[in-house]
Design a protein around this motif. Structure first.
Motif, PDB file in Angstrom:
ATOM      1  N   ALA A   1      44.502  40.387  45.323  1.00 35.49           N
ATOM      2  CA  ALA A   1      44.345  40.162  46.767  1.00 35.49           C
ATOM      3  C   ALA A   1      44.432  38.679  47.103  1.00 35.49           C
ATOM      4  N   ARG A   2      43.798  37.848  46.267  1.00 39.40           N
ATOM      5  CA  ARG A   2      43.846  36.410  46.519  1.00 39.40           C
ATOM      6  C   ARG A   2      45.268  35.884  46.365  1.00 39.40           C
ATOM      7  N   GLY A   3      45.974  36.344  45.337  1.00 43.38           N
ATOM      8  CA  GLY A   3      47.348  35.894  45.118  1.00 43.38           C
ATOM      9  C   GLY A   3      48.276  36.310  46.244  1.00 43.38           C
ATOM     10  N   ARG A   4      48.108  37.537  46.737  1.00 42.52           N
ATOM     11  CA  ARG A   4      48.940  38.015  47.849  1.00 42.52           C
ATOM     12  C   ARG A   4      48.707  37.167  49.091  1.00 42.52           C
ATOM     13  N   SER A   5      47.433  36.870  49.355  1.00 46.95           N
ATOM     14  CA  SER A   5      47.101  36.054  50.526  1.00 46.95           C
ATOM     15  C   SER A   5      47.702  34.658  50.402  1.00 46.95           C
TER      16      SER A   5
ATOM     17  N   LEU B   1      52.092  39.486  38.669  1.00 46.26           N
ATOM     18  CA  LEU B   1      52.471  38.188  39.215  1.00 46.26           C
ATOM     19  C   LEU B   1      51.468  37.718  40.261  1.00 46.26           C
ATOM     20  N   LEU B   2      51.068  38.627  41.163  1.00 46.98           N
ATOM     21  CA  LEU B   2      50.099  38.259  42.203  1.00 46.98           C
ATOM     22  C   LEU B   2      48.753  37.877  41.587  1.00 46.98           C
ATOM     23  N   ALA B   3      48.347  38.615  40.539  1.00 50.23           N
ATOM     24  CA  ALA B   3      47.089  38.272  39.874  1.00 50.23           C
ATOM     25  C   ALA B   3      47.177  36.885  39.244  1.00 50.23           C
ATOM     26  N   ALA B   4      48.334  36.580  38.655  1.00 49.65           N
ATOM     27  CA  ALA B   4      48.522  35.257  38.052  1.00 49.65           C
ATOM     28  C   ALA B   4      48.429  34.159  39.099  1.00 49.65           C
ATOM     29  N   ILE B   5      48.982  34.415  40.297  1.00 52.89           N
ATOM     30  CA  ILE B   5      48.837  33.442  41.390  1.00 52.89           C
ATOM     31  C   ILE B   5      47.373  33.314  41.770  1.00 52.89           C
ATOM     32  N   GLY B   6      46.668  34.463  41.800  1.00 51.38           N
ATOM     33  CA  GLY B   6      45.266  34.464  42.226  1.00 51.38           C
ATOM     34  C   GLY B   6      44.365  33.660  41.332  1.00 51.38           C
ATOM     35  N   TYR B   7      44.580  33.701  40.018  1.00 49.36           N
ATOM     36  CA  TYR B   7      43.696  32.908  39.149  1.00 49.36           C
ATOM     37  C   TYR B   7      44.339  31.612  38.684  1.00 49.36           C
TER      38      TYR B   7
END
Length: 765
Positions: free
Chosen positions: A513-517, A552-558
């Motif tokens: 969710a954080r990565g998508r945002s 990929l989105l999770a990787a952006i998130g953390y």
């Protein structure tokens, strides 16, 4: 002392059950005579005599497995230490090294009677004697060796322990076969390599041969018989060679200190046969001659005489005088064909070099008993005499910086702590490591489910630093999980990374969710739902080394990958689709959400395969090549995100990357480059240093070899000194690692080149 003065040099052991007795060694008898002579005030002799008398009284009534009185063992150990040149405190420790374990005497009582120095040595040997080597793995053996040296703050403790082990090995025949093999294995894996590290050749060879005798008895007996069968022939050949050399050295005016045959120890022969897959008859240096001379210059003159008298075997010459071994061993080695057509190995050295080869670190004691007092008080200079200090002293002797760094890497253990598992295996951790670091070293799941820890049988807090010799037991529970607070005190990178990885997995939905945002802030929310499910987004995820868009989105998130990098790849995929559609005559594309991506001035390409950017994975970002390792195309690379300078590109094996948090490391790779738009392939500057024999034309020959490969030299300088090799500094321009390596090989093949190394200095891309 009165009791001993009456016995003088008679018997020091009363009759045992086996009727065993032996005379007092002459050196000890003389020492006792001096100590009891009122006209002489020799404090060293008094310390040695008192230590012997003390040990004699305490061990009275104790016997070894052989039936001899136990005091025979401490006397033999003290004699070995004396032969090595040890001082009175060390010899006294040889007499007393077993009394803390075998009697009721405490270390405090030893200090009160013999001084702090002797207590320090006895206590150190006692501590090392508690550890028993059981694992047969090479890693465990190395950990034990490093632990011994790290725990023995005074290197003399290890020497006393080696003398103790050597005498035990000499009398090993009185133990049961199982015990013999256990002790012999420990000796070969731990103590013989320790003696080698300390350069004590005479201990190393005997420890290896004695271990060989009990571990491979059949092979030992076979090689001993082969050596004995050919001894007469071998000795005749050696004697003939010695006579010729005496005559030649006299003619050349070279004064000889010693010239004699050199026996080869049995385990050394066996090792060569195994490693080189050769038969006994094929081993070169079964017959050897040692030449000991007065000066270093005489050694090189003698080498010339030997090569003139006998034909040298190519590739069998080694100069350990110009480049000593890490343990300070110095000698010239060459193998020649003797008068009978058989190979003979020659060792050429000075008496000082020979002393170091035989006694190693014992030849350079910096500890000195001062003021004639038996109470040892080391100076500030003496207190620093540890293995690390020895390595630092050797830096001046090792001309090859690469060899010195390898030596440091292998032996620099001051920052390690050595602890035990409950099963007795040694684990090496960074100093300051905690039970949590230990748990993750054992296994990731042990760390993830860690509930608590017991150290030396007692519960301890999880952030308590571990110490040398601690026995650590980890308590686990299926319901326990890592805490982010652990990141505040763990010191090993592996533990830190595994804790973070667990956090990433356990908070996957939150990170997605954080990565998508974060990505929507860059590309806009409009149409993001359909974009996230598109094939284009899947291709971007795969280019970023992730299997799915959610990964990929999770990787952006953390924080593993930046939104700018993802947005840049999305833009490239969009442009590529446009190119394909135009080629198919489709015409104008419909409006798509990706058109709202912000424009940048970064390098862009219509295809990954034909990118003008050298690096894939940093599109849209500022980046530069690291000056510490200067990566070239063809070398594995990683990117490190910096705070102010964008992404720094390092080689994967760069030592500076090891200490960087994994959150700052991003995957990158070299793009295949087909020119830079004007038909020219980009080049990269590599700085070299070449050490060569200083002769006319050598610089020109090096440049000619580079010119033949169409390699441009952008900068060059030469430094020369009278009687020294010349140092040539070059800056060359190469296309990739393969071309650089080929250039290196071409230069190394020149007979005048002594050393060649790559200097890690480079400009930004």
């Amino acid at each position: 002392m009165d009791a001993m003065s009456s016995t003088r040099a008679l018997l020091y052991a009363q009759k045992a059950p086996t009727e065993y007795n032996t005379p007092l060694p002459q050196w000890l008898a003389d020492c006792i005579d001096i100590a009891n002579d009122p006209s002489q005030d020799n404090q060293d002799a008094k310390l040695i005599a008192e230590a012997f008398q003390f040990a004699y009284n305490l061990h009275e009534g104790q016997y070894r497995r052989s039936g001899e009185p136990y005091i025979a063992h401490p006397v033999a150990v003290a004699g070995l230490i004396r032969d090595l040149g040890g001082g009175s405190a060390m010899i006294a420790a040889g007499f007393l090294h077993d009394i803390v374990e075998d009697t009721d005497i405490t270390c405090e009582e030893i200090q009160e009677k013999f001084g702090e120095g002797v207590r320090h040595l006895v206590e150190g040997v006692t501590k090392l004697s508690k550890f028993k080597f059981s694992s047969k793995t090479e890693r465990q053996a190395e950990n034990f060796r490093r632990m011994f040296l790290a725990m023995a703050k005074d290197i003399r403790v290890v020497v006393v322990k080696l003398a103790d082990r050597l005498h035990n090995m000499r009398t090993l025949e009185h133990l049961k076969p199982e015990k013999q093999k256990q002790i012999a294995l420990e000796t070969r894996e731990i103590f013989a390599p320790l003696a080698n590290r300390l350069g004590i050749g005479r201990f190393k060879w005997e420890l290896e041969d004695l271990s060989f005798k009990y571990l491979e008895p059949e092979a030992f007996q076979e090689i001993r018989e082969l050596v004995a069968d050919r001894r007469a022939d071998r000795e005749a050949r050696i004697e003939n060679v010695i006579q010729i050399l005496h005559q030649r050295f006299d003619q050349a005016g070279i004064e000889i200190e010693e010239l004699k045959g050199r026996p080869k120890h049995l385990y050394g022969i066996y090792q060569k046969m195994q490693q080189q897959q050769k038969e006994f008859e094929e081993i070169y240096d079964l017959a050897g001659v040692r030449v000991i001379l007065k000066t270093r210059e005489d050694c090189y003159r003698a080498l010339a005489v030997i090569h003139d008298a006998f034909k040298p075997i190519p590739g069998r010459f080694k100069d350990y005088i110009g480049l000593p071994k890490p343990n300070r061993y110095q000698s010239l080695h060459t193998t020649v064909i003797g008068t009978y057509g058989k190979p003979i190995e020659m060792q050429i050295r000075t008496m000082e070099m020979h002393h170091i080869a035989e006694y190693g670190i014992a030849a350079h004691w910096l500890y000195k008993e001062t003021g004639g007092s038996s109470d040892f008080k080391p100076t500030a200079e003496d207190e620093k005499f540890t293995w690390l200090r020895q390595l630092l002293e050797w830096q001046n002797d090792l001309k090859d910086a690469q060899e010195y760094m390898e030596s440091i890497r292998d032996n620099l253990f001051e920052d390690d702590v050595f602890v035990f598992t409950p099963q007795g295996d040694v684990v090496a951790l960074s100093r300051g490591a905690t039970p949590v670091d230990f748990a993750y070293h054992i296994h990731t799941e042990v760390g993830h489910h860690m509930k608590g820890a017991r150290v030396n049988g007692r519960w301890t807090v999880l952030d308590a630093p571990l110490h040398n010799g601690d026995i650590v037991e980890i308590i686990t529970s299926k319901n326990c999980h890592p805490s982010l607070d652990w990141l505040n005190f763990v010191v090993t990178p592996s533990a830190r990374n595994r804790i973070r990885q667990w956090y990433k997995r356990s908070h996957r939905e939150e990170n997605i969710a954080r990565g998508r945002s974060m990505l929507e802030k860059v590309i806009g929310k409009s149409g993001s739902d359909s974009l996230m499910k598109s094939e284009r987004m899947q291709r971007v995820a795969e280019r970023c080394n992730h299997q799915s868009v959610d990964d990929l989105l999770a990787a952006i998130g953390y924080g593993e990958i930046t939104t700018n990098s993802v947005a840049s790849k999305l833009r490239e995929e969009s442009l590529q689709e446009e190119q394909v559609e135009k080629a198919d005559g489709i015409g104008n594309l419909e409006e798509e959400t990706v058109h709202s991506l912000p424009t940048t001035t970064s390098r862009q390409s219509t295809s990954h395969s034909y990118s003008k950017s050298p690096i894939a994975g940093v599109e849209g970002l500022m980046y530069h090549r690291a000056g510490c390792c200067c990566p070239l195309p063809g070398e594995p690379i990683v990117g490190v995100v910096t705070r102010t300078k964008g992404v720094t590109i390092h080689r994967q094996d760069c030592s500076n990357v090891e200490n960087i948090d994994s959150d700052r490391v991003i995957p990158v790779d070299w793009n295949p480059i087909n020119g830079n738009g004007n038909g020219r392939t980009p080049t990269y500057t590599v700085d070299l240093e070449v050490e060569v024999i200083d002769r006319v034309g050598v610089f020109r020959d090096i440049l000619a070899r580079l010119s033949d490969q169409h390699i441009n030299v952008s900068n060059a300088s030469v430094k020369t000194g009278k009687g020294k090799p010349a140092l040539i500094s070059l800056s060359i321009e190469v296309k990739d690692h393969q071309q650089m390596q080929y250039s290196f090989n071409q230069i190394k093949q020149m007979s005048d080149v002594l050393k060649l190394r790559r200097v890690n200095q480079c400009s930004d891309l």
